[in-house]
Motif scaffolding. Structure first.
Motif, PDB file in Angstrom:
ATOM      1  N   GLN A 193      18.827 -67.159 -21.633  1.00  0.00           N
ATOM      2  CA  GLN A 193      19.446 -65.830 -21.964  1.00  0.00           C
ATOM      3  C   GLN A 193      18.871 -65.489 -23.507  1.00  0.00           C
ATOM      4  N   ARG A 194      18.561 -66.301 -24.467  1.00  0.00           N
ATOM      5  CA  ARG A 194      18.174 -65.932 -25.738  1.00  0.00           C
ATOM      6  C   ARG A 194      16.553 -65.429 -25.723  1.00  0.00           C
ATOM      7  N   LEU A 195      15.994 -66.401 -24.834  1.00  0.00           N
ATOM      8  CA  LEU A 195      14.313 -66.272 -24.801  1.00  0.00           C
ATOM      9  C   LEU A 195      14.094 -65.043 -24.094  1.00  0.00           C
ATOM     10  N   SER A 196      14.936 -64.718 -22.882  1.00  0.00           N
ATOM     11  CA  SER A 196      14.428 -63.677 -21.848  1.00  0.00           C
ATOM     12  C   SER A 196      13.287 -63.759 -21.252  1.00  0.00           C
ATOM     13  N   CYS A 197      12.699 -65.226 -20.872  1.00  0.00           N
ATOM     14  CA  CYS A 197      11.505 -65.291 -20.503  1.00  0.00           C
ATOM     15  C   CYS A 197      11.517 -66.025 -18.794  1.00  0.00           C
ATOM     16  N   ASP A 198      10.284 -65.607 -18.392  1.00  0.00           N
ATOM     17  CA  ASP A 198      10.226 -66.327 -17.062  1.00  0.00           C
ATOM     18  C   ASP A 198       9.824 -67.689 -16.994  1.00  0.00           C
ATOM     19  N   ASN A 199       9.572 -68.276 -18.048  1.00  0.00           N
ATOM     20  CA  ASN A 199       9.049 -69.903 -18.009  1.00  0.00           C
ATOM     21  C   ASN A 199      10.212 -70.539 -17.804  1.00  0.00           C
TER      22      ASN A 199
END
Length: 328
Positions: free
Chosen positions: A252-258
Motif C-alpha cells: 500500500q505504501r509503495l503502490s507498485c506492481d512489483n
C-alpha cells in the motif's frame, strides 16, 4: 524450530518463569549500575521488556514490537498480567505497521499516543539494483530465510515441483535444524538440477543473488515487516509474498506492481504449523509464479522508491523518539 534446545513459554511453570526473570534481573541491575544509561531500548513486548521498565521506572525505556510477541501474548493468557504491568508503563513503543499498532492498543490496552509506526529498514549500501538484463533462457527464483514450515517452504517447494512445464531454477538460501529442516531438504531433492541449496550465506552474497534473480518468493505464515521483501525489491526483484499485515503495508505504501500478495492460508495448529487447506495454498503459489513467468511484459526490471524503508530514514525516526523520550 531453533538451532539450539528450546522451551515454549506457555509450557514453563511458575517457578521456571520466576527463575528466568531473576537471572535477567541480576544482570540488568549490574549493567545499569555500571553504565548509568539515560535510555534503554528493548525488543519484544514480552516478559523481559516488562521487567526492565519495572526495575528501572526512572529510566526512559523504548521497546520495539516484532510481531512474535503479540502471538505469545495471545497464546499465554496466564502471563498477560506480568507482561502488561511493565509494558503499559513504557515511554514509547515502536511498531512495524499501522495494523500492528492497532493490535497493541487492543491487546495490551496501551494508549495509541505511546505507540509509533517506525517501520523496518534495509541496508541500502548492500541491497540495490542494477541494469543487468534479465536471463531470457530460464526464470531465476529465489527464497531466503529459515527452512521451516512457519516460513512456508514445504508448500513453495511443492508448488514448484508442480511447474514441470516451465523452465526455472530455484536458489534456496537459509539454514535450519531438526525434522522440519530435513523435510525441506528432502522435498527440494525432487527438483533435481532445478534447485541450488546454498545454506546460510553473507548479506553481500544474498544481495548479489537477488540482483541475478527474477522472482523472490516469501510464503511465510508469520511476519512482522519482512526486511527480506524490502531487500529483494531494492535489488529490482519481482516479489511474491503471503498477504500479511507487514507485506500489505509495504504494498500500500509503495503502490507498485512489483509486489504480488497470495492469500494467507488458515492454520489449524499454530505449533505444528498444520494448514486447513494446504492444497489451495500450493495452488495459489503456483498460480502467482506461473502468472509472472507467462507475462513477458514483466521481464524488465522496474525501479521503485524505497527511501521510506531505508535504514538511514528508519533510524532518523527512531532517534527522534529516543530524544523525545529522554526529554520528558
Amino acid at each position: 524450530v531453533m538451532p539450539y534446545p528450546t522451551r515454549i513459554f506457555r509450557n514453563l511453570s511458575g517457578e521456571e518463569i520466576e527463575a528466568y526473570s531473576n537471572r535477567f534481573s541480576s544482570h540488568l541491575v549490574d549493567t545499569v549500575q555500571r553504565y548509568q544509561p539515560q535510555l534503554i531500548h528493548s525488543h519484544h513486548l514480552w516478559i523481559l521488556t516488562s521487567l526492565v521498565k519495572r526495575l528501572f521506572p526512572h529510566i526512559a525505556v523504548v521497546a520495539s514490537c516484532h510481531g512474535s510477541d503479540l502471538r505469545q501474548y495471545d497464546q499465554c493468557p496466564h502471563l498477560r498480567r506480568q507482561v502488561g504491568s511493565g509494558c503499559q508503563l513504557l515511554d514509547a513503543i515502536l511498531t512495524l505497521s499501522p495494523e500492528q499498532k492497532s493490535q497493541i492498543v487492543k491487546q495490551y490496552r496501551i494508549p495509541p499516543d505511546q505507540i509509533y509506526v517506525t517501520g523496518g529498514g534495509y541496508d541500502e549500501a548492500i541491497f540495490y539494483g542494477d541494469s543487468s538484463p534479465v536471463n531470457s533462457k530460464q526464470t531465476v527464483i529465489l527464497y531466503a530465510g529459515k527452512l521451516s514450515r512457519a516460513k512456508g517452504v514445504p508448500w513453495l517447494l511443492k508448488a514448484l515441483i508442480g511447474l514441470s512445464q516451465h523452465t526455472f531454477h530455484l536458489h534456496l538460501v537459509g539454514g535450519g535444524s531438526g525434522k522440519e529442516y530435513d523435510a525441506c531438504l528432502r522435498e527440494a531433492e525432487h527438483l533435481k538440477n532445478r534447485v541450488t541449496v546454498h545454506g546460510i550465506i553473507s548479506q553481500q552474497r544474498l544481495a548479489n543473488l537477488m540482483r541475478q534473480s527474477d522472482v523472490f518468493v516469501l510464503p511465510s505464515l508469520h511476519e512482522g515487516l519482512p526486511l527480506v521483501v524490502l531487500e529483494a525489491l531494492a535489488c529490482d526483484c519481482q516479489v511474491i509474498a503471503t498477504d500479511l499485515p507487514g507485506t500489505r503495508d509495504i504494498q500500500q505504501r509503495l503502490s507498485c506492481d512489483n509486489l504480488v500478495l497470495v492469500d494467507k492460508p488458515l492454520i489449524r495448529d499454530i505449533d505444528a504449523t498444520e494448514l486447513v487447506d494446504e492444497r489451495r495454498f500450493i495452488e495459489d503459489l503456483k498460480a502467482a509464479i506461473t502468472s509472472w513467468i507467462s507475462d513477458q511484459s514483466r521481464a524488465s526490471k522496474n525501479m521503485i522508491n524505497l527511501e521510506y524503508y531505508s535504514w538511514s530514514k528508519v533510524f532518523q525516526r527512531i532517534e527522534k523518539i529516543w530524544f523525545e523520550s529522554t526529554a520528558r
